[in-house]
Design a protein around this motif. Sequence first.
Motif, PDB file in Angstrom:
ATOM      1  N   GLU A  37      -3.103   7.903   1.412  1.00 53.94           N
ATOM      2  CA  GLU A  37      -1.665   8.290   1.759  1.00 53.94           C
ATOM      3  C   GLU A  37      -1.213   9.050   3.144  1.00 53.94           C
ATOM      4  O   GLU A  37      -0.120   8.927   3.161  1.00 53.94           O
ATOM      5  CB  GLU A  37      -1.832  10.041   0.953  1.00 53.94           C
ATOM      6  CG  GLU A  37      -1.952  10.049  -0.536  1.00 53.94           C
ATOM      7  CD  GLU A  37      -0.802   9.128  -1.142  1.00 53.94           C
ATOM      8  OE1 GLU A  37       0.329   9.464  -0.580  1.00 53.94           O
ATOM      9  OE2 GLU A  37      -0.983   8.696  -2.496  1.00 53.94           O
ATOM     10  N   GLY A  38      -1.628   8.695   3.788  1.00 54.67           N
ATOM     11  CA  GLY A  38      -1.161   8.757   5.570  1.00 54.67           C
ATOM     12  C   GLY A  38      -0.276   7.818   5.606  1.00 54.67           C
ATOM     13  O   GLY A  38       0.680   7.987   6.368  1.00 54.67           O
ATOM     14  N   ILE A  39      -0.830   6.307   5.788  1.00 54.41           N
ATOM     15  CA  ILE A  39      -0.552   4.703   6.164  1.00 54.41           C
ATOM     16  C   ILE A  39       1.118   5.782   4.927  1.00 54.41           C
ATOM     17  O   ILE A  39       1.903   5.188   5.872  1.00 54.41           O
ATOM     18  CB  ILE A  39      -0.689   3.950   5.747  1.00 54.41           C
ATOM     19  CG1 ILE A  39      -2.597   4.766   6.316  1.00 54.41           C
ATOM     20  CG2 ILE A  39      -0.393   2.722   5.607  1.00 54.41           C
ATOM     21  CD1 ILE A  39      -2.671   3.945   7.671  1.00 54.41           C
ATOM     22  N   ARG A  40       1.049   6.081   3.840  1.00 53.38           N
ATOM     23  CA  ARG A  40       2.599   5.451   2.934  1.00 53.38           C
ATOM     24  C   ARG A  40       3.305   6.430   3.455  1.00 53.38           C
ATOM     25  O   ARG A  40       4.070   6.379   2.980  1.00 53.38           O
ATOM     26  CB  ARG A  40       1.921   5.961   1.524  1.00 53.38           C
ATOM     27  CG  ARG A  40       0.713   4.841   0.593  1.00 53.38           C
ATOM     28  CD  ARG A  40       0.749   4.819  -0.874  1.00 53.38           C
ATOM     29  NE  ARG A  40       0.010   3.448  -1.002  1.00 53.38           N
ATOM     30  CZ  ARG A  40      -0.179   2.316  -1.492  1.00 53.38           C
ATOM     31  NH1 ARG A  40       0.970   1.878  -1.646  1.00 53.38           N
ATOM     32  NH2 ARG A  40      -0.936   1.819  -2.325  1.00 53.38           N
TER      33      ARG A  40
ATOM     34  N   PHE B  95       6.275   0.984   8.394  1.00 50.00           N
ATOM     35  CA  PHE B  95       5.078   1.059   8.640  1.00 50.00           C
ATOM     36  C   PHE B  95       4.050   0.315   7.802  1.00 50.00           C
ATOM     37  O   PHE B  95       2.694   0.027   8.417  1.00 50.00           O
ATOM     38  CB  PHE B  95       4.969   2.994   8.670  1.00 50.00           C
ATOM     39  CG  PHE B  95       3.659   3.037   9.905  1.00 50.00           C
ATOM     40  CD1 PHE B  95       3.583   3.407  10.858  1.00 50.00           C
ATOM     41  CD2 PHE B  95       2.213   3.630   9.257  1.00 50.00           C
ATOM     42  CE1 PHE B  95       2.484   3.551  11.917  1.00 50.00           C
ATOM     43  CE2 PHE B  95       1.377   3.622   9.660  1.00 50.00           C
ATOM     44  CZ  PHE B  95       1.565   3.311  10.902  1.00 50.00           C
ATOM     45  N   GLU B  96       3.365   0.602   6.529  1.00 48.22           N
ATOM     46  CA  GLU B  96       2.834   0.403   5.892  1.00 48.22           C
ATOM     47  C   GLU B  96       2.610  -1.106   5.816  1.00 48.22           C
ATOM     48  O   GLU B  96       1.494  -1.855   5.974  1.00 48.22           O
ATOM     49  CB  GLU B  96       2.808   1.316   4.465  1.00 48.22           C
ATOM     50  CG  GLU B  96       1.782   0.356   3.023  1.00 48.22           C
ATOM     51  CD  GLU B  96       1.974   0.447   1.846  1.00 48.22           C
ATOM     52  OE1 GLU B  96       1.810   0.465   0.878  1.00 48.22           O
ATOM     53  OE2 GLU B  96       2.653   1.826   1.595  1.00 48.22           O
TER      54      GLU B  96
ATOM     55  N   ALA C 143       3.781  -2.829   8.425  1.00 50.78           N
ATOM     56  CA  ALA C 143       3.079  -3.121  10.052  1.00 50.78           C
ATOM     57  C   ALA C 143       1.688  -3.260  10.008  1.00 50.78           C
ATOM     58  O   ALA C 143       0.827  -3.813  10.275  1.00 50.78           O
ATOM     59  CB  ALA C 143       3.301  -2.524  11.017  1.00 50.78           C
ATOM     60  N   CYS C 144       1.204  -2.008   9.119  1.00 49.57           N
ATOM     61  CA  CYS C 144      -0.422  -1.814   8.982  1.00 49.57           C
ATOM     62  C   CYS C 144      -0.944  -2.945   8.601  1.00 49.57           C
ATOM     63  O   CYS C 144      -2.139  -3.807   8.844  1.00 49.57           O
ATOM     64  CB  CYS C 144      -0.375  -0.386   8.388  1.00 49.57           C
ATOM     65  SG  CYS C 144      -0.114   0.402   9.525  1.00 49.57           S
ATOM     66  N   VAL C 145      -0.460  -3.296   7.039  1.00 54.48           N
ATOM     67  CA  VAL C 145      -1.124  -4.488   6.534  1.00 54.48           C
ATOM     68  C   VAL C 145      -0.795  -5.810   7.122  1.00 54.48           C
ATOM     69  O   VAL C 145      -2.065  -6.572   7.098  1.00 54.48           O
ATOM     70  CB  VAL C 145       0.028  -4.996   4.712  1.00 54.48           C
ATOM     71  CG1 VAL C 145      -0.702  -6.039   4.475  1.00 54.48           C
ATOM     72  CG2 VAL C 145      -1.162  -3.796   4.074  1.00 54.48           C
ATOM     73  N   GLU C 146       0.031  -5.688   7.766  1.00 55.24           N
ATOM     74  CA  GLU C 146       0.187  -6.977   8.611  1.00 55.24           C
ATOM     75  C   GLU C 146      -0.536  -7.326   9.722  1.00 55.24           C
ATOM     76  O   GLU C 146      -1.419  -8.331   9.759  1.00 55.24           O
ATOM     77  CB  GLU C 146       1.732  -7.732   9.249  1.00 55.24           C
ATOM     78  CG  GLU C 146       1.907  -8.974   9.731  1.00 55.24           C
ATOM     79  CD  GLU C 146       2.762  -9.455  10.110  1.00 55.24           C
ATOM     80  OE1 GLU C 146       3.358 -10.270  11.432  1.00 55.24           O
ATOM     81  OE2 GLU C 146       3.919  -8.716   9.742  1.00 55.24           O
ATOM     82  N   ALA C 147      -1.107  -6.234  10.230  1.00 54.41           N
ATOM     83  CA  ALA C 147      -1.757  -6.808  11.889  1.00 54.41           C
ATOM     84  C   ALA C 147      -2.821  -6.463  11.044  1.00 54.41           C
ATOM     85  O   ALA C 147      -4.008  -6.981  12.057  1.00 54.41           O
ATOM     86  CB  ALA C 147      -1.365  -4.592  12.417  1.00 54.41           C
TER      87      ALA C 147
END
Length: 114
Positions: A33-36, A42-43, A45-49
């Motif tokens: 939930e913190g990411i979402r 932002f989410e 970018a996190c997945v791609e990284a």
Amino acid sequence: MTDIIIPPNTARIRELNDAFRSTFIGGRVFITEGIRARGQAFESACVEAVQTFSDFTEDNDPYHEHNFGRVVIEGTNVFWKIDYYARDLAHGSENPADGFHTTRVMTIMLASEY
């Protein structure tokens, strides 16, 4: 420092983890939930990284399984972690090198949620 003993099936575990991390095929992925809460950009970018992560070192991968990492997105520390479960998800996998009997579960989270 104590020498770390690397089991012989580590190369297979690493191979399965890398394939899962880069494709999200072969397991389940949970995004906290913190990411979402930070929004879709932002989410994404996190997945791609996470999917393109390759900065494994002795410090962040002492067992050479490629099952944990840290990325920085918009100045925020994001962790990802792969855990190994039996196919029924009721308990841990007895053999994480066995891709048929193991379900990989990845959690992508803010470092503050760890």
